[in-house]
Design an enzyme around this catalytic site. Structure first.
Site, PDB file in Angstrom:
ATOM      1  N   ASN A 177       3.944   2.551  -9.497  1.00 10.50           N
ATOM      2  CA  ASN A 177       4.128   1.456  -8.543  1.00 10.50           C
ATOM      3  C   ASN A 177       4.858   0.306  -9.244  1.00 10.50           C
ATOM      4  OD1 ASN A 177       3.891  -0.679  -6.770  1.00 10.50           O
ATOM      5  ND2 ASN A 177       1.696  -0.416  -6.411  1.00 10.50           N
ATOM      6  N   CYS A 203       3.761  -6.367  -3.210  1.00  7.29           N
ATOM      7  CA  CYS A 203       4.364  -5.069  -2.843  1.00  7.29           C
ATOM      8  C   CYS A 203       5.186  -5.144  -1.553  1.00  7.29           C
ATOM      9  CB  CYS A 203       3.286  -4.012  -2.710  1.00  7.29           C
ATOM     10  SG  CYS A 203       2.517  -3.690  -4.301  1.00  7.29           S
ATOM     11  N   HIS A 253       6.770   1.778   0.625  1.00  9.17           N
ATOM     12  CA  HIS A 253       6.319   1.257  -0.663  1.00  9.17           C
ATOM     13  C   HIS A 253       5.635   2.385  -1.430  1.00  9.17           C
ATOM     14  CE1 HIS A 253       4.582  -1.039  -3.771  1.00  9.17           C
ATOM     15  NE2 HIS A 253       3.342  -0.966  -3.302  1.00  9.17           N
TER      16      HIS A 253
HETATM   17  N1  ACO Z   1      -8.887   8.299 -14.796  1.00 10.77           N
HETATM   18  C1  ACO Z   1     -10.019   9.013 -14.638  1.00 10.77           C
HETATM   19  N2  ACO Z   1     -11.005   8.640 -13.797  1.00 10.77           N
HETATM   20  C2  ACO Z   1     -10.835   7.499 -13.111  1.00 10.77           C
HETATM   21  C3  ACO Z   1      -9.681   6.704 -13.229  1.00 10.77           C
HETATM   22  C4  ACO Z   1      -8.679   7.141 -14.111  1.00 10.77           C
HETATM   23  N3  ACO Z   1      -7.535   6.457 -14.300  1.00 10.77           N
HETATM   24  N4  ACO Z   1      -9.808   5.641 -12.421  1.00 10.77           N
HETATM   25  C5  ACO Z   1     -10.996   5.745 -11.809  1.00 10.77           C
HETATM   26  N5  ACO Z   1     -11.624   6.875 -12.212  1.00 10.77           N
HETATM   27  C6  ACO Z   1     -12.931   7.377 -11.800  1.00 10.77           C
HETATM   28  C7  ACO Z   1     -13.828   6.271 -11.310  1.00 10.77           C
HETATM   29  O1  ACO Z   1     -14.502   5.669 -12.392  1.00 10.77           O
HETATM   30  C8  ACO Z   1     -14.762   7.027 -10.399  1.00 10.77           C
HETATM   31  O2  ACO Z   1     -15.724   7.691 -11.206  1.00 10.77           O
HETATM   32  P1  ACO Z   1     -17.254   7.886 -10.675  1.00 10.77           P
HETATM   33  O3  ACO Z   1     -17.132   8.719  -9.437  1.00 10.77           O
HETATM   34  O4  ACO Z   1     -17.902   8.559 -11.822  1.00 10.77           O
HETATM   35  O5  ACO Z   1     -17.751   6.508 -10.385  1.00 10.77           O
HETATM   36  C9  ACO Z   1     -13.872   8.095  -9.772  1.00 10.77           C
HETATM   37  O6  ACO Z   1     -12.755   8.223 -10.655  1.00 10.77           O
HETATM   38  C10 ACO Z   1     -13.388   7.747  -8.382  1.00 10.77           C
HETATM   39  O7  ACO Z   1     -12.853   6.410  -8.412  1.00 10.77           O
HETATM   40  P2  ACO Z   1     -12.318   5.711  -7.138  1.00 10.77           P
HETATM   41  O8  ACO Z   1     -11.827   4.348  -7.494  1.00 10.77           O
HETATM   42  O9  ACO Z   1     -13.360   5.805  -6.055  1.00 10.77           O
HETATM   43  O10 ACO Z   1     -11.085   6.668  -6.764  1.00 10.77           O
HETATM   44  P3  ACO Z   1     -10.224   6.738  -5.465  1.00 10.77           P
HETATM   45  O11 ACO Z   1     -10.221   8.112  -4.957  1.00 10.77           O
HETATM   46  O12 ACO Z   1     -10.494   5.621  -4.485  1.00 10.77           O
HETATM   47  O13 ACO Z   1      -8.739   6.478  -6.042  1.00 10.77           O
HETATM   48  C11 ACO Z   1      -7.034   4.804  -6.383  1.00 10.77           C
HETATM   49  C12 ACO Z   1      -8.464   5.255  -6.695  1.00 10.77           C
HETATM   50  C13 ACO Z   1      -6.058   5.793  -6.962  1.00 10.77           C
HETATM   51  C14 ACO Z   1      -6.848   3.441  -7.033  1.00 10.77           C
HETATM   52  C15 ACO Z   1      -6.806   4.690  -4.869  1.00 10.77           C
HETATM   53  O14 ACO Z   1      -7.885   4.040  -4.245  1.00 10.77           O
HETATM   54  C16 ACO Z   1      -5.525   3.956  -4.533  1.00 10.77           C
HETATM   55  O15 ACO Z   1      -4.436   4.322  -4.925  1.00 10.77           O
HETATM   56  N6  ACO Z   1      -5.604   2.880  -3.746  1.00 10.77           N
HETATM   57  C17 ACO Z   1      -4.437   2.105  -3.375  1.00 10.77           C
HETATM   58  C18 ACO Z   1      -3.872   1.352  -4.544  1.00 10.77           C
HETATM   59  C19 ACO Z   1      -2.916   0.314  -4.075  1.00 10.77           C
HETATM   60  O16 ACO Z   1      -2.301   0.423  -3.041  1.00 10.77           O
HETATM   61  N7  ACO Z   1      -2.785  -0.752  -4.813  1.00 10.77           N
HETATM   62  C20 ACO Z   1      -2.092  -1.861  -4.265  1.00 10.77           C
HETATM   63  C21 ACO Z   1      -0.714  -1.974  -4.599  1.00 10.77           C
HETATM   64  S1  ACO Z   1      -0.473  -3.178  -5.813  1.00 10.77           S
HETATM   65  C22 ACO Z   1       0.135  -4.644  -5.186  1.00 10.77           C
HETATM   66  O17 ACO Z   1       0.202  -4.905  -4.026  1.00 10.77           O
HETATM   67  C23 ACO Z   1       0.477  -5.649  -6.203  1.00 10.77           C
END
Ligand code: ACO
Length: 357
Positions: A314, A115, A284
């Site tokens: 993304n 990224c 980003h």
């Molecule tokens: N749909 C429905 N529910 C979901 C989904 C989905 N797509 N994904 C996860 N959940 C559920 C989980 O199972 C969890 O359920 P539980 O509470 O029953 O266990 C709940 O939602 C919360 O999940 P978390 O993973 O804790 O959610 P969070 O609020 O942390 O959000 C997210 C997740 C969106 C991925 C966030 O952390 C994020 O965007 N992080 C940054 C991502 C990023 O920057 N990636 C890197 C870039 S890529 C690169 O460099 C190549």
């Protein structure tokens, strides 16, 4: 004489034609539009059809950038391609883009900072031009994530067809296992063309502040497929899902909201500018909530920020040029504007680059 500077001459972008909204994703896994919008800001993303590669999208974006720069392909004497999804394990996509465009043989690099790849590419372009190694550099950021999605043929069919979804429970459960990751990504490419100039008008890439820190490797990486294994890939790896990235989303989130504002303040400061001097911050596009938090921590008004993750998801190395392209179309980066580009991604790689348009 004013020292050489890398001046932006043209920008282009390309996304594939298959638009997939959140509702469509809920046909193949346990997810929903509300969760995806609330947690990430994403409404839609675009997927390439089978056979469309990173070099195809990259070349399309590059053609548009060259046309905007009013340059022919043979003016380019260096190609840099930032991607984490090259067409092949080797060679990289840089020479494939060079060949597709009809650029005469010239140095062509692939760089792999995920990224943060395009930000690293901007620093490289700046160094190549300032040092006199290159006169006209084509920088491409392109990624096709749809090929990394660990989905069966039946999943793809169910995703695109209409009517009641008919997917096996096994496929549905497997897709749900990776839902935290797969809903975030889309395919796309962006490109910029730079030329060296001695003009004394303040334009050009002014500087960069980049960091890499392998101590954070485990929060975002692909566990399988690579020289850490012999053989580097086997069918068991694929069955276990080791070809799918591991992502600790919360850790990435925290690091992004901390480091992107910090390096942006620092690069402005080291060039004698303040946040008031900044006309546009291009971040980003990993998560709209990350960017809202970074914007708040910098105290920037909406007019100085542009986000388009809502439409594209993304697109990794392509987010910065696509976002800049659209910000420019929206009138947020007029000639003479001071623009900062900031990104953080797997590696960990992060940083900020300052440019006068
Ligand atoms: N749909 C429905 N529910 C979901 C989904 C989905 N797509 N994904 C996860 N959940 C559920 C989980 O199972 C969890 O359920 P539980 O509470 O029953 O266990 C709940 O939602 C919360 O999940 P978390 O993973 O804790 O959610 P969070 O609020 O942390 O959000 C997210 C997740 C969106 C991925 C966030 O952390 C994020 O965007 N992080 C940054 C991502 C990023 O920057 N990636 C890197 C870039 S890529 C690169 O460099 C190549």
């Amino acid at each position: 004489m004013t020292p050489l500077r890398a001046i932006l001459r043209g920008t282009g972008m390309s996304v594939p034609s298959r638009e997939v909204d959140n509702h469509r994703l809920s046909r193949v896994m346990d997810t929903n539009d509300q969760w995806i919008r609330e947690r990430s800001g994403i409404h839609t993303r675009f997927y390439a059809d089978p056979g469309v590669s990173t070099a195809d999208l990259g070349a399309a974006a590059a053609r548009q950038a060259l046309a905007a720069a009013e340059l022919e392909a043979d003016a380019v004497d260096y190609v840099v391609c930032a991607t984490m999804t090259p067409d092949h394990y080797f060679p990289g996509s840089g020479t494939l883009i060079q060949a597709r465009l009809g650029i005469p043989p010239c140095p062509a690099l692939d760089i792999r900072q995920q990224c943060a790849g395009f930000a690293y590419g901007l620093q490289l372009v700046d160094s190549l031009i300032r040092s006199g190694v290159a006169k006209t550099v084509l920088l491409v950021g392109a990624d096709i994530h749809s090929v990394l999605l660990p989905w069966s043929e039946a999943t793809w069919r169910t995703l695109y067809e209409d009517g009641e979804p008919e997917l096996s429970q096994e496929d549905y459960d497997w897709n749900t296992k990776y839902r935290h990751l797969t809903v975030l990504f889309g395919d796309g490419a962006g490109a910029m063309v730079f030329q060296g100039s001695h003009e004394d008008d303040g334009r050009g890439i002014l500087g960069s502040e980049l960091r890499g820190d392998g101590n954070h490797k485990d929060i975002l990486f692909v566990p399988g497929i690579g020289s850490a294994y012999r053989p580097f890939v086997d069918s068991e790896m694929i069955k276990r899902g080791d070809s799918v990235p591991v992502m600790d989303g919360r850790s990435v989130f925290k690091l992004a909201v901390t480091h992107m504002p910090k390096v942006t303040r620092s690069i402005l400061d080291s060039h004698g500018y303040s946040l008031e001097d900044l006309d546009l911050l291009v971040m980003h596009q990993a998560n709209l909530r990350i960017n809202e938090a970074a914007q708040k921590s910098l105290g920037l008004p909406d007019s100085k920020v542009h986000n388009n993750i809502q439409t594209y998801g993304n697109t990794t190395a392509a987010t910065l040029p696509i976002c800049f392209f659209e910000a420019q179309q929206a009138g947020k980066a007029e000639p003479g504007s001071l623009v900062a580009f900031t990104a953080l991604g797997a590696g960990l790689h992060y940083g900020s680059v300052l440019m006068r348009i």
